[in-house]
Design a protein around this motif. Structure first.
Motif, PDB file in Angstrom:
ATOM      1  N   LYS A 210      49.655  11.745  69.193  1.00  0.00           N
ATOM      2  CA  LYS A 210      50.375  12.960  68.830  1.00  0.00           C
ATOM      3  C   LYS A 210      49.779  14.128  69.616  1.00  0.00           C
ATOM      4  O   LYS A 210      48.559  14.148  69.839  1.00  0.00           O
ATOM      5  CB  LYS A 210      50.227  13.228  67.325  1.00  0.00           C
TER       6      LYS A 210
ATOM      7  N   GLY B  41      47.814  17.119  70.720  1.00  0.00           N
ATOM      8  CA  GLY B  41      46.644  17.770  70.123  1.00  0.00           C
ATOM      9  C   GLY B  41      45.534  16.806  69.771  1.00  0.00           C
ATOM     10  O   GLY B  41      44.407  17.213  69.505  1.00  0.00           O
ATOM     11  N   GLN B  42      45.844  15.503  69.772  1.00  0.00           N
ATOM     12  CA  GLN B  42      44.813  14.510  69.433  1.00  0.00           C
ATOM     13  C   GLN B  42      43.878  14.272  70.621  1.00  0.00           C
ATOM     14  O   GLN B  42      44.185  14.654  71.752  1.00  0.00           O
ATOM     15  CB  GLN B  42      45.470  13.192  69.039  1.00  0.00           C
TER      16      GLN B  42
ATOM     17  N   SER C 218      40.452  15.820  74.860  1.00  0.00           N
ATOM     18  CA  SER C 218      41.825  15.839  74.351  1.00  0.00           C
ATOM     19  C   SER C 218      42.758  15.136  75.329  1.00  0.00           C
ATOM     20  O   SER C 218      42.466  15.036  76.513  1.00  0.00           O
ATOM     21  CB  SER C 218      42.276  17.280  74.153  1.00  0.00           C
TER      22      SER C 218
ATOM     23  N   SER D 266      47.026  17.025  64.738  1.00  0.00           N
ATOM     24  CA  SER D 266      47.884  17.348  65.878  1.00  0.00           C
ATOM     25  C   SER D 266      48.527  18.725  65.730  1.00  0.00           C
ATOM     26  O   SER D 266      48.543  19.300  64.644  1.00  0.00           O
ATOM     27  CB  SER D 266      48.948  16.271  66.018  1.00  0.00           C
ATOM     28  N   TRP D 267      49.060  19.210  66.832  1.00  0.00           N
ATOM     29  CA  TRP D 267      49.802  20.483  66.810  1.00  0.00           C
ATOM     30  C   TRP D 267      51.048  20.301  65.949  1.00  0.00           C
ATOM     31  O   TRP D 267      51.684  19.228  65.997  1.00  0.00           O
ATOM     32  CB  TRP D 267      50.224  20.885  68.225  1.00  0.00           C
TER      33      TRP D 267
ATOM     34  N   SER E  47      42.702  25.042  68.066  1.00  0.00           N
ATOM     35  CA  SER E  47      42.057  23.736  68.243  1.00  0.00           C
ATOM     36  C   SER E  47      40.559  23.958  68.448  1.00  0.00           C
ATOM     37  O   SER E  47      40.151  24.643  69.377  1.00  0.00           O
ATOM     38  CB  SER E  47      42.653  23.015  69.454  1.00  0.00           C
TER      39      SER E  47
END
Lengths: 153, 285, 374
Positions: free
Chosen positions: B49, B51-52, B67, B110-111, B242
Motif C-alpha cells: 500500500k 506509504g509502506q 519506503s 499507509s497514506w 510519515s
C-alpha cells in the motif's frame, strides 16, 4: 482611479481599511508591466516604491563576485514586494528581476510615508501588516537556510 | 515424550529476508539512487500500500527500513529510492544490476488514499520525502476521477537535488495535476521558484475545507508544513505525515522505533497530524 | 483453597519427574555472589540457607539461620533470560547462485521447567506475552519457549525494602499463570511446602506423585506466611493518574536532576523482567560466504538505540531516562494495556547510583499536586 482601487482593495495587506484610506492609496498607485528578464530595481538604488504582484513571478537576486547572480527568493502573484521603502536610508538590498511577464501595482513610497507620519492610526495598521508579512517571510527564510534536506555529515 | 533436539516448524518469517535481484539501478541525483527489484526465484508479485516500507538487507552488511516508491498497481517489480547516508546505503549503492538484496515487508501503515476519495489532494514533499509519497500520487493519478484537485508541492535543496526530474516534467504537463517545485538554494541557471516549500502552500489551488494533505520530509519541514496547511483551513485530522525512527525488526518487537505511545513500524510510519502533534513539539522523544 | 503437603525430600521427586519429561530445569542457584537462574540438576543446587539484603544500589548475600530452599527475595535475573534469550542467532544465510539462501529448518526450542518463579516475575511473563504474542507478528523465539515452559512458582515468604509489588497488584501472592505453586514453611520444628496446582498440566503432574492433602492448619499457615510478607512491603508506587502525570511531565526540569545522577549504564533495562528491546548484528564469515543475524538485548540508554542518519534522536541521558520511565509507567499502558512495571525493585537494587523509580515518580506527583493546588 476607481479601477486601480479594485486592483488592491481586496488584498490582505489592506484588509478592513476605510474607503477614504483606500482612495488615498489609489492616488499613490500606478499599474505597471515588465517583460520577462527585465530588472524592476537594483541593489543600492533608492526605494521609491513598494509593489503588489498581480501576475507573473519576480526573483530577488544578489550578485556574487564568484557565484554570479544568485536567486535568494522568488515572489509570485498576490505577494507584496519591498519593505526597504519603510526605513532609512530607503535603498534596495537586492535586485528584483521579472522571471515572466509581470503585472504590478506600484505605490509611491514617499507619498505613502508622508501620510503615515501624519496619520499614525493608518501608519500603525499598515506597519502591522507589513511586520506580519516580514515575519512570515523571515520564518520561511530561516527554514530555507537550515538546509533541512542536506545530507547529514 | 518429545525428543530434546528435533527441528522446529515455527517459521522465523517475517524475520528472514527474501532474496531479490536488482533489475536496474538508476542514479537520480548525486547521492540518491533507485533500485528496481524482482524476486530472485519465482515470479511472485509484490503487493503493497502507498506509504509502506520494506527492510532492505545487504548480505553481511546490515538491514535498514526504506519506503517503497513504485506504483502500487504495478506489482511486477519493486521500486526503492534511497539516499546514501550510512554504512548499509553506501554498500547498497555499490550494488549493480543482477546483484541480490534481501527484502522483508511490506510493513506499516499507509497514506489514506482510499479515505480521501472525493477530496482535493495536496502532497507536500521535502527532499527525499518525495520517494515515499510517489506511490500515493500514482494511486491518485490511476484513479484520477475519484478525486478533486490534485496538487504536488515539492521542495528540494538545490536544482541538482530534484528527484524524478523526467517524471516531474510529465506530471507538470498534465492538466489535471498541479505541480509546484521550489528549491532552497538556486544554482546554475535555475529559473524556477526559490524559497522554502511552505511558501508554496498559500498559492496552491485547492479547497482547504475539502482537502486531504500528505506530507513527507524532515520532521521540522513536516511540522511547519502542517501548521501552514492548518492555517489555510485544512483540518488537522486531514493532514498526514510519515515519521522516521531507528528500526531493527520492522514488526513491533524490537522497541527501537517508539515514539511516545506509538511504534513507528506498526502504528506508522503514516500518522494523522492530529494524532502526533503533541509529540512533534517535544524535544528528543 | 486446596493443596498438598510436600516434604523437602519430595522436591527431589518433582525434579526427577520433570527430567523424565525431558524438561531442562532452570532455577535459583548461587553464582558470582548472587542468586541467579541457572540449570539445576538436583535440589542441592538450590541456594539452601541463603538470603539476600537489598536496597538502592545494594545487593548482598547472607546466611540464614535455617536451611530454607527459597529463603531469598530476588536475584538480578528473571526468567526473561530463558524465554527471551539475551543473545540469539535468528538465522544463518549462505551465498548461492540466487544470491543467498536461509535454511528453513532450525533446532527446536528447549523445554524449560522454571523453578522458584515469584509473583512479580509471573506477572512479567504475562506482560511479555502481550508484547511478543498479542501482536500482528508473533516472536517465534519467545512463542516456542513459552509454549514449552513448565512453571513451578513460589510464594514470597519475605520481602525486600526494594519490593513494591503489592501496590501494583502483582504480588507477593502468586495468583495465576503457573503450573505448580509452592509456599515454603520452616521453623525450629518443621520444614515443608504447601503445593497447589494452577493448570491442567500441573494437575496431571501431581496426580502420580501421590502426595497427601495439606491440612487446614497447613493451608492457613501458608496463607499467613504470604500475608506477613505483604505486611513487610513498605515501598509504594501509586498508579492513579500515572499515565497523564507522566505525559504531562515531558518538559519537567526534574529530568535534568535525575540525569545528573543517571550513568546511562542500562543496568535497569537489563535486570527489568519486562524490558524487551533488542538489536541485531549482521555478521559474515571471513570468506564472506555465510552471513548470520544475531539478535541481542538492547537498552534505550545507549546513544545508538535511537540513531538515525545524522545522529541520535535521544542524545541526552535525561531524554533516555525519560523514555525508559515514561515507557514503563505511561506509554506501556497505551501499547499493551498495562503498566510495564511489576514492582520487583530490581532496577533500584541494581542501579549503581541507587536511583529509585518510585521516589522519582513521587517528585513528579508532588510537584504536580502543588502546581494544581496553586
Amino acid at each position: 482611479m476607481n479601477q486601480i482601487k479594485t486592483m488592491f482593495a481586496q488584498h490582505p495587506l489592506f484588509q478592513d481599511f476605510s474607503e477614504e484610506e483606500l482612495e488615498f492609496l489609489a492616488t499613490c498607485a500606478s499599474a505597471e508591466q515588465l517583460d520577462a528578464g527585465r530588472i524592476l530595481f537594483q541593489e543600492a538604488q533608492e526605494a521609491r516604491h513598494f509593489y503588489l504582484i498581480r501576475e507573473g513571478d519576480i526573483a530577488l537576486e544578489l550578485r556574487h563576485p564568484k557565484r554570479g547572480v544568485i536567486t535568494i527568493q522568488t515572489l509570485h502573484a498576490g505577494d507584496a514586494l519591498g519593505w526597504s521603502w519603510l526605513f532609512p536610508p530607503y535603498s534596495w538590498h537586492f535586485d528584483a528581476r521579472a522571471m515572466s511577464h509581470v503585472h504590478l501595482l506600484a505605490f509611491d513610497a514617499e507619498k505613502v510615508r508622508e501620510r503615515l507620519e501624519q496619520d499614525n492610526s493608518l501608519g500603525y495598521r499598515l506597519m502591522k501588516r507589513f511586520a506580519s508579512l516580514m515575519l512570515e517571510r523571515l520564518q520561511a527564510t530561516r527554514l530555507q537556510v537550515l538546509d533541512l534536506y542536506g545530507t547529514p555529515s | 515424550m518429545e525428543p530434546l533436539h528435533s527441528t522446529s516448524q515455527v517459521p522465523m518469517l517475517p524475520m528472514q529476508p527474501e532474496p531479490y535481484r536488482i533489475e536496474r539501478v538508476h542514479k537520480d541525483t548525486g547521492d540518491t539512487f533507485t533500485l528496481e527489484l524482482k524476486p530472485a526465484a519465482g515470479n511472485a508479485g509484490f503487493a503493497f500500500k502507498p506509504g509502506q516500507f520494506n527492510m532492505l538487507y545487504v548480505f553481511g552488511v546490515g538491514e535498514i527500513p526504506i519506503s517503497i516508491s513504485g506504483d502500487p498497481e504495478d506489482t511486477a517489480s519493486l521500486i526503492h529510492t534511497t539516499r546514501e547516508v550510512g554504512t548499509v546505503t553506501r554498500a547498497m549503492r555499490a550494488l549493480k544490476q543482477a546483484d541480490v538484496l534481501g527484502i522483508r515487508g511490506p510493513f506499516g501503515s499507509s497514506w489514506p488514499v482510499l479515505e480521501a476519495k472525493d477530496q482535493d489532494i495536496v502532497l507536500v514533499a521535502g527532499g527525499i520525502g518525495l520517494a515515499p509519497l510517489r506511490p500515493a500520487l500514482y494511486h491518485v493519478m490511476n484513479h484520477r476521477s475519484d478525486y478533486g484537485k490534485v496538487v504536488l508541492l515539492y521542495g528540494a535543496r538545490t536544482p541538482e537535488d530534484i528527484l524524478y526530474k523526467k517524471e516531474l516534467a510529465q506530471w507538470r504537463s498534465k492538466f489535471d495535476l498541479d505541480v509546484f517545485v521550489t528549491v532552497d538554494r538556486a544554482t546554475g541557471n535555475w529559473q524556477g521558484n526559490v524559497g522554502f516549500v511552505t511558501q508554496l502552500i498559500k498559492r496552491a489551488p485547492f479547497e482547504a475545507r475539502n482537502t486531504t494533505a500528505m506530507i513527507c520530509g524532515p520532521e521540522v519541514m513536516m511540522r511547519f508544513t502542517a501548521q501552514e496547511l492548518i492555517k489555510r483551513g485544512v483540518a488537522k485530522e486531514q493532514v498526514f505525515v510519515s515519521m522516521e525512527r531507528n528500526m531493527k525488526c520492522g514488526i513491533g518487537l524490537c522497541g527501537h522505533c517508539q515514539y511516545g505511545p506509538h511504534f513507528i513500524c506498526k502504528d506508522g510510519p503514516v500518522f494523522s497530524y492530529a494524532e502526533i502533534a503533541w509529540l512533534l513539539n517535544l524535544w528528543e522523544v | 483453597m486446596q493443596g498438598y503437603r510436600l516434604e523437602p525430600s519430595g522436591l527431589e521427586q518433582v525434579f526427577e519427574k520433570l527430567k523424565s519429561q525431558s524438561y531442562e530445569i532452570i532455577g535459583p542457584k548461587l553464582k558470582d555472589d548472587a542468586i541467579v537462574y541457572d540449570r539445576l540438576t538436583r535440589v542441592k543446587d538450590l541456594p539452601i540457607g541463603l538470603t539476600d539484603e537489598q536496597g538502592p544500589g545494594y545487593y548482598r548475600l547472607k546466611k540464614r539461620n535455617d536451611d530454607a530452599y527459597f529463603g531469598y527475595v530476588l536475584g538480578p535475573q528473571s526468567v526473561k533470560h530463558y524465554l527471551h534469550p539475551p543473545v540469539f542467532s535468528l538465522w544463518q544465510a549462505k551465498r548461492t547462485e540466487d544470491g543467498f539462501a536461509i535454511p528453513k529448518e532450525r533446532e527446536s526450542a528447549p523445554r524449560y521447567a522454571f523453578i522458584g518463579v515469584r509473583a512479580c516475575e509471573l506477572n512479567a511473563i504475562l506482560i511479555q506475552d502481550k508484547v511478543f504474542l498479542d501482536s500482528d507478528y508473533q516472536d517465534p523465539v519467545y512463542l516456542e519457549r513459552r509454549k514449552n515452559a513448565f512453571i513451578l512458582a513460589v510464594n514470597c515468604t519475605q520481602a525486600a525494602p526494594t519490593c513494591f509489588c503489592s501496590s501494583l497488584g502483582t504480588g507477593p501472592k502468586v495468583e495465576a499463570g503457573f503450573d505448580l505453586l509452592l509456599t515454603e514453611l520452616i521453623n525450629e520444628t518443621e520444614h515443608y511446602f504447601v503445593l497447589e496446582t494452577g493448570s491442567e498440566k500441573g494437575q496431571v503432574f501431581v496426580k502420580d506423585v501421590n502426595l497427601p492433602a495439606a491440612s487446614e492448619a497447613e493451608l492457613e499457615a501458608a496463607q499467613n506466611r504470604v500475608k506477613a510478607t505483604e505486611e513487610q512491603i513498605s515501598k509504594k508506587l501509586p498508579t492513579e493518574g500515572i499515565k497523564d502525570l507522566l505525559y504531562a511531565s515531558y518538559e519537567h526540569p526534574h529530568w535534568d536532576e535525575i540525569a545528573e545522577r543517571c550513568l546511562s549504564c542500562g543496568n535497569c533495562t537489563m535486570v527489568c523482567p519486562t524490558c524487551f528491546c533488542t538489536t541485531v548484528d549482521d555478521v559474515t564469515s571471513l570468506t564472506g560466504d555465510t552471513a548470520e543475524r544475531v539478535r541481542r538485548w538492547d537498552s534505550c540508554f545507549t546513544s545508538d538505540f535511537s540513531y538515525i542518519h545524522g545522529g541520535s534522536v535521544r542524545p541526552s541521558s535525561k531524554s533516555r531516562y525519560r523514555q525508559w520511565m515514561t515507557h514503563k509507567l505511561a506509554s506501556w499502558q497505551d501499547q499493551f494495556g498495562s503498566l510495564g512495571c511489576v514492582g520487583c525493585g530490581r532496577c533500584i537494587s541494581w542501579c549503581p547510583v541507587g536511583i529509585d523509580i518510585t521516589a522519582e515518580l513521587e517528585v513528579f506527583r508532588q510537584e504536580r499536586g502543588q502546581s494544581e493546588s496553586n
